[in-house]
Write a protein that holds these residues in place. Structure first.
Motif, PDB file in Angstrom:
ATOM      1  N   ASN A 469      56.368  16.423   6.421  1.00 48.10           N
ATOM      2  CA  ASN A 469      55.457  16.387   5.272  1.00 48.10           C
ATOM      3  C   ASN A 469      54.394  17.472   5.336  1.00 48.10           C
ATOM      4  O   ASN A 469      53.607  17.639   4.400  1.00 48.10           O
ATOM      5  CB  ASN A 469      54.800  15.012   5.165  1.00 48.10           C
ATOM      6  CG  ASN A 469      55.797  13.921   4.801  1.00 48.10           C
ATOM      7  OD1 ASN A 469      56.834  14.201   4.192  1.00 48.10           O
ATOM      8  ND2 ASN A 469      55.508  12.689   5.192  1.00 48.10           N
ATOM      9  N   ASP A 470      54.372  18.204   6.455  1.00 53.20           N
ATOM     10  CA  ASP A 470      53.433  19.326   6.619  1.00 53.20           C
ATOM     11  C   ASP A 470      54.164  20.614   6.268  1.00 53.20           C
ATOM     12  O   ASP A 470      54.994  21.098   7.031  1.00 53.20           O
ATOM     13  CB  ASP A 470      52.931  19.367   8.061  1.00 53.20           C
ATOM     14  CG  ASP A 470      51.999  20.547   8.328  1.00 53.20           C
ATOM     15  OD1 ASP A 470      51.710  21.322   7.379  1.00 53.20           O
ATOM     16  OD2 ASP A 470      51.579  20.711   9.488  1.00 53.20           O
ATOM     17  N   ALA A 471      53.870  21.167   5.127  1.00 53.97           N
ATOM     18  CA  ALA A 471      54.594  22.351   4.636  1.00 53.97           C
ATOM     19  C   ALA A 471      54.455  23.547   5.568  1.00 53.97           C
ATOM     20  O   ALA A 471      55.258  24.484   5.495  1.00 53.97           O
ATOM     21  CB  ALA A 471      54.096  22.720   3.240  1.00 53.97           C
ATOM     22  N   ASN A 472      53.463  23.540   6.444  1.00 58.35           N
ATOM     23  CA  ASN A 472      53.245  24.670   7.343  1.00 58.35           C
ATOM     24  C   ASN A 472      53.995  24.546   8.667  1.00 58.35           C
ATOM     25  O   ASN A 472      54.006  25.495   9.450  1.00 58.35           O
ATOM     26  CB  ASN A 472      51.746  24.843   7.632  1.00 58.35           C
ATOM     27  CG  ASN A 472      50.974  25.238   6.390  1.00 58.35           C
ATOM     28  OD1 ASN A 472      51.423  26.077   5.610  1.00 58.35           O
ATOM     29  ND2 ASN A 472      49.816  24.614   6.189  1.00 58.35           N
ATOM     30  N   SER A 473      54.602  23.389   8.920  1.00 59.96           N
ATOM     31  CA  SER A 473      55.289  23.207  10.205  1.00 59.96           C
ATOM     32  C   SER A 473      56.651  23.881  10.186  1.00 59.96           C
ATOM     33  O   SER A 473      57.294  23.994   9.137  1.00 59.96           O
ATOM     34  CB  SER A 473      55.466  21.715  10.524  1.00 59.96           C
ATOM     35  OG  SER A 473      56.539  21.164   9.773  1.00 59.96           O
ATOM     36  N   ASP A 474      57.088  24.353  11.344  1.00 61.85           N
ATOM     37  CA  ASP A 474      58.421  24.957  11.456  1.00 61.85           C
ATOM     38  C   ASP A 474      59.496  23.976  11.020  1.00 61.85           C
ATOM     39  O   ASP A 474      60.482  24.355  10.377  1.00 61.85           O
ATOM     40  CB  ASP A 474      58.694  25.405  12.897  1.00 61.85           C
ATOM     41  CG  ASP A 474      57.912  26.644  13.286  1.00 61.85           C
ATOM     42  OD1 ASP A 474      57.387  27.322  12.381  1.00 61.85           O
ATOM     43  OD2 ASP A 474      57.822  26.930  14.500  1.00 61.85           O
ATOM     44  N   HIS A 475      59.333  22.711  11.377  1.00 65.23           N
ATOM     45  CA  HIS A 475      60.342  21.701  11.072  1.00 65.23           C
ATOM     46  C   HIS A 475      60.510  21.539   9.560  1.00 65.23           C
ATOM     47  O   HIS A 475      61.633  21.458   9.050  1.00 65.23           O
ATOM     48  CB  HIS A 475      59.952  20.368  11.718  1.00 65.23           C
ATOM     49  CG  HIS A 475      59.674  20.480  13.176  1.00 65.23           C
ATOM     50  ND1 HIS A 475      60.659  20.760  14.103  1.00 65.23           N
ATOM     51  CD2 HIS A 475      58.512  20.382  13.877  1.00 65.23           C
ATOM     52  CE1 HIS A 475      60.113  20.802  15.311  1.00 65.23           C
ATOM     53  NE2 HIS A 475      58.823  20.584  15.193  1.00 65.23           N
ATOM     54  N   SER A 476      59.390  21.504   8.844  1.00 61.93           N
ATOM     55  CA  SER A 476      59.438  21.382   7.392  1.00 61.93           C
ATOM     56  C   SER A 476      60.065  22.617   6.768  1.00 61.93           C
ATOM     57  O   SER A 476      60.902  22.519   5.858  1.00 61.93           O
ATOM     58  CB  SER A 476      58.022  21.176   6.841  1.00 61.93           C
ATOM     59  OG  SER A 476      58.043  21.149   5.426  1.00 61.93           O
ATOM     60  N   GLN A 477      59.685  23.797   7.257  1.00 60.83           N
ATOM     61  CA  GLN A 477      60.213  25.039   6.700  1.00 60.83           C
ATOM     62  C   GLN A 477      61.711  25.171   6.941  1.00 60.83           C
ATOM     63  O   GLN A 477      62.459  25.600   6.057  1.00 60.83           O
ATOM     64  CB  GLN A 477      59.455  26.226   7.278  1.00 60.83           C
ATOM     65  CG  GLN A 477      58.018  26.310   6.822  1.00 60.83           C
ATOM     66  CD  GLN A 477      57.247  27.426   7.499  1.00 60.83           C
ATOM     67  OE1 GLN A 477      57.821  28.418   7.932  1.00 60.83           O
ATOM     68  NE2 GLN A 477      55.930  27.256   7.592  1.00 60.83           N
ATOM     69  N   VAL A 478      62.150  24.789   8.121  1.00 61.30           N
ATOM     70  CA  VAL A 478      63.585  24.847   8.435  1.00 61.30           C
ATOM     71  C   VAL A 478      64.367  23.926   7.517  1.00 61.30           C
ATOM     72  O   VAL A 478      65.376  24.322   6.913  1.00 61.30           O
ATOM     73  CB  VAL A 478      63.845  24.483   9.912  1.00 61.30           C
ATOM     74  CG1 VAL A 478      65.331  24.181  10.142  1.00 61.30           C
ATOM     75  CG2 VAL A 478      63.409  25.618  10.832  1.00 61.30           C
ATOM     76  N   LEU A 479      63.928  22.672   7.401  1.00 62.83           N
ATOM     77  CA  LEU A 479      64.654  21.713   6.568  1.00 62.83           C
ATOM     78  C   LEU A 479      64.681  22.170   5.104  1.00 62.83           C
ATOM     79  O   LEU A 479      65.714  22.067   4.427  1.00 62.83           O
ATOM     80  CB  LEU A 479      64.034  20.323   6.677  1.00 62.83           C
ATOM     81  CG  LEU A 479      64.749  19.221   5.887  1.00 62.83           C
ATOM     82  CD1 LEU A 479      66.214  19.100   6.299  1.00 62.83           C
ATOM     83  CD2 LEU A 479      64.043  17.879   6.063  1.00 62.83           C
TER      84      LEU A 479
END
Length: 581
Positions: A469-479
C-alpha cells in the motif's frame, strides 16, 4: 474397436515396455484393467484428440508455497486464497508447492500423499482455490520421506510399502550414477532380513521408490485420481528423470522412465482431457527436450536454460549466448509447449547451462551472484569433483547490478527480465517472491543452514499489505509493474504459447524476437536493451509493413515513422505490434 478395448490395448503395450526385463507378480492385462478401474475410466469416455493445446495467451501460473503469506490465527491456505483474490487477480493459475505432511526439503519429502498438511489447511481449502483458478500440484514421484508409513513398513519388513523402495549393495558399481547432490547415494537401513542399502538420489530422508514393483505404480495412479477429484488440473512430475534405476547405469532419463510418463498421460487424458502434465527435469537442455516425446509424453517441459542465460545476458550486457540458445530451440508442436520461468522456490540451475555457456562465463556468473549475497550449491561429478550445481539467490537481488558491481538500474533490469520471459513462446510461470520483489532472506538461511531457504521468505500478511500500500516501496512498484505487464500480455493473441517465434539479429546489446499469432493477424516485435547503456534501435531493420499501423504496447506510443531510430534506455523493452487488441 471400442474406446475401452483401444485403451486396454494401449496400456498393455506401454506396460509391456516398462516391465519388459522385470518379473512381476501380476499379468499385464490384469494390471492394465486395474489401472483403468482406479482412474474410473468408463466406456463413455472420449478418445483424447491428439495435438490439442489446452492453454492460451491468458495463462499465467504463479508458483508459491502454501504458507508464503501468513496471518496469525488463520489457515495459511485461506490467507493465500484471499491474498490472490485481492492482489493477484491477473493470475489465472497457481502452483502450490507440496502441501502434504513432510519431514524435510520444504515439502518435497512427503510423509503422506493423501493428506493436506494440517499446518496449511485442508482438502476443502485446496478445492476452493481450484474452483477459481487452474491448480498445479506436485506429484513427488521419485521418492518419499523416510518417516512415511511405507518406509516404516519397509523397516519392519511387512505391511503396505515394505517392498516399495529401491536397494543396492555397497560393492555394486554405482560410479556412473548421475545425481545433483554430494551426499552418499546409499542409506544403510536395518530390517528383519538384515541391513538393506536404500537408494537416495537427493538425501537420506528422501528414499527412492522402486518402480520395478507394479504396486508402486498402482499407488501413484490412486494418488493421481485423488488429486483430480480435489480439482488439480496440472501435474508437475517432480524429479521424474531419476525414476527408473539400473545398477551399473547412469540411472537418469532411462527409456522406462519415459514410458511411465507416457502411460500416466494415457490414463490422465482418458479420465480428464484438459489436464496438463509438466515434467520437472533439471538437466542439460538437449536431454530436457526429449520429455516432449512425440507430443505423447509431457505437455510442457521446464525451460531450465532460460534463467541462467537470461541473468547472464543482463549482468554482462550481451545477449550472445541467450540468442544462440533461442535460435537452437525447436518450436513446440501443437499439444506441447514450454514452461518459462526465471525464478522459483529452487535456485538458478547451472546444469541446463552446460554446453550453452562457456566455463569462464559460468565462473563469472557464479562470482557475481556471490557478490550480490547469493549462495552456491554443488554436486559431485562422475570424476568425484565438486562442481557448482545451482545459485541460490532471490531474483531481485540477482539483478541488482552487473559484473561491474551494484548500480542504479536494479528495478529496470528486474522488470526487463520479466518482459522478455512473458513474451517468449510458452506458458509463463512467475514465483510469488518475484511478483512481490522479495529480497534475500538471510535470517531464514541462518536458521535452516539450507542454501535454498534464502529464496523462500514467509511474509506476514499485515507487513506485506503495508508494503504494497506504500507506492514508494520496491514491493509495491514491482507488483504494479509486473501486473501491468501481465495485463498487456494476456490480451495479445501473438503471445499464444504456440504462436510463431523467430529470433532477431540486432547486435549484442539488443535482444529481440518476433511473435506472430496463429491466424497471422497480429505481429509483435519484442526488443529489449540488455545493457546499461542507451542503445539505438533502427526501426527499419525490423522490416515493418508500411501499410500497417504500429504501436509500442508497453508505452502506448505509436510508431509514426518506420524509418526512424529509437533510443532505448538501459533495460528498456518495446513490444511493437501492428494490432492493439
Amino acid at each position: 474397436m471400442s474406446v475401452m478395448d483401444g485403451l486396454q490395448q494401449k496400456l498393455q503395450q506401454q506396460l509391456s515396455c516398462i516391465y519388459n526385463d522385470v518379473d512381476i507378480d501380476i499379468s499385464v492385462p490384469a494390471l492394465a484393467a486395474q489401472l483403468i478401474d482406479i482412474m474410473r475410466i468408463t466406456e463413455y469416455c472420449q478418445v483424447p484428440e491428439p495435438f490439442v493445446n489446452h492453454w492460451s495467451e491468458k495463462d499465467i501460473i504463479m508458483i508459491t508455497y502454501g504458507d508464503s503469506v501468513i496471518q496469525q490465527g488463520e489457515r495459511p491456505l485461506t490467507t493465500l486464497a484471499q491474498f490472490i483474490d485481492s492482489y493477484l487477480s491477473c493470475i489465472n493459475a497457481v502452483h502450490i508447492l507440496p502441501f502434504f505432511p513432510y519431514s524435510s526439503d520444504d515439502g518435497f519429502s512427503v510423509i503422506d500423499y493423501s493428506s493436506v498438511n494440517e499446518g496449511l489447511g485442508s482438502w476443502a481449502d485446496i478445492s476452493a482455490i481450484a474452483s477459481k483458478r487452474r491448480l498445479m500440484s506436485d506429484l513427488v514421484i521419485n521418492h518419499c520421506s523416510s518417516r512415511s508409513l511405507w518406509f516404516e513398513n519397509f523397516c519392519k519388513g511387512e505391511g503396505v510399502g515394505h517392498d516399495y523402495f529401491f536397494t543396492a549393495e555397497p560393492d555394486d558399481d554405482l560410479s556412473a550414477v548421475v545425481r545433483p547432490r554430494t551426499s552418499t547415494l546409499l542409506r544403510p537401513t536395518e530390517t528383519p532380513s538384515g541391513t538393506q542399502h536404500v537408494w537416495c538420489t537427493f538425501s537420506h530422508d528422501q528414499v527412492d521408490f522402486d518402480f520395478r514393483n507394479p504396486q508402486v505404480l498402482i499407488e501413484f495412479v490412486r494418488i493421481i485420481r485423488q488429486y483430480l477429484d480435489a480439482g488439480v488440473s496440472i501435474f508437475r512430475l517432480d524429479a521424474v528423470a531419476f525414476l527408473w534405476k539400473i545398477v551399473g547405469n547412469k540411472s537418469i532419463n532411462l527409456p522406462q522412465t519415459h514410458e511411465v510418463i507416457r502411460l500416466l498421460r494415457t490414463l490422465i487424458e482418458h479420465a480428464q482431457q484438459d489436464v496438463i502434465i509438466i515434467t520437472e527435469t533439471n538437466i542439460p537442455n538437449t536431454q530436457n527436450l526429449t520429455y516432449f516425446g512425440n507430443a505423447n509424453e509431457a505437455h510442457c517441459i521446464y525451460n531450465f536454460s532460460l534463467p541462467p542465460l537470461l541473468i547472464n545476458s543482463l549482468i554482462t550486457g550481451s545477449c550472445l549466448y541467450l540468442k544462440r540458445w533461442l535460435m537452437s530451440m525447436p518450436p513446440a508442436q501443437d499439444g506441447t509447449t514450454y514452461f518459462n520461468f526465471i525464478a522459483s522456490h529452487d535456485g538458478i540451475g547451472l546444469r541446463p547451462a552446460e554446453g550453452l555457456l562457456e566455463e569462464d562465463e559460468i565462473d563469472t556468473l557464479v562470482d557475481t551472484m556471490k557478490q550480490f549475497g547469493g549462495q552456491i550449491s554443488s554436486r559431485t561429478t562422475e570424476d568425484g569433483l565438486q562442481k557448482p550445481y545451482e545459485m541460490n539467490i532471490a531474483l531481485f537481488d540477482a539483478l541488482q547490478g552487473t559484473t561491474k558491481g551494484k548500480d542504479q538500474w536494479g528495478m529496470q533490469r528486474f522488470v526487463c527480465a520479466h518482459t522478455i520471459m512473458l513474451a517468449l513462446e510458452g506458458i509463463p510461470g512467475i514465483y510469488i517472491h518475484s511478483l512481490l520483489g522479495t529480497r534475500n532472506d538471510y535470517q531464514k538461511l541462518a536458521n535452516t543452514s539450507h542454501n535454498r531457504a534464502i529464496n523462500r521468505h514467509r511474509w506476514d500478511l499485515n507487513q506485506l499489505t503495508e508494503q504494497l500500500n506504500d507506492a514508494n516501496s520496491d514491493h509495491s512498484q514491482v507488483l504494479t509493474e509486473l501486473t501491468n505487464l501481465i495485463n498487456i500480455r494476456t490480451q495479445q493473441i501473438a503471445f499464444h504459447p504456440n504462436a510463431t517465434q523467430f529470433t532477431l539479429h540486432l547486435g549484442l546489446q539488443l535482444f529481440g524476437f518476433w511473435r506472430q499469432s496463429r491466424n497471422r493477424k497480429q505481429s509483435i516485435f519484442c526488443i529489449s536493451n540488455v545493457s546499461d547503456q542507451i542503445t539505438d534501435l533502427r526501426i527499419n531493420e525490423l522490416n515493418l509493413i508500411i501499410a500497417e499501423h504500429w504501436v509500442d504496447l508497453l508505452s502506448g506510443q505509436p510508431i509514426e515513422d518506420i524509418t526512424q531510430t529509437m533510443q532505448l534506455q538501459p533495460y528498456q523493452t518495446v513490444w511493437i505490434s501492428n494490432v492493439r487488441i
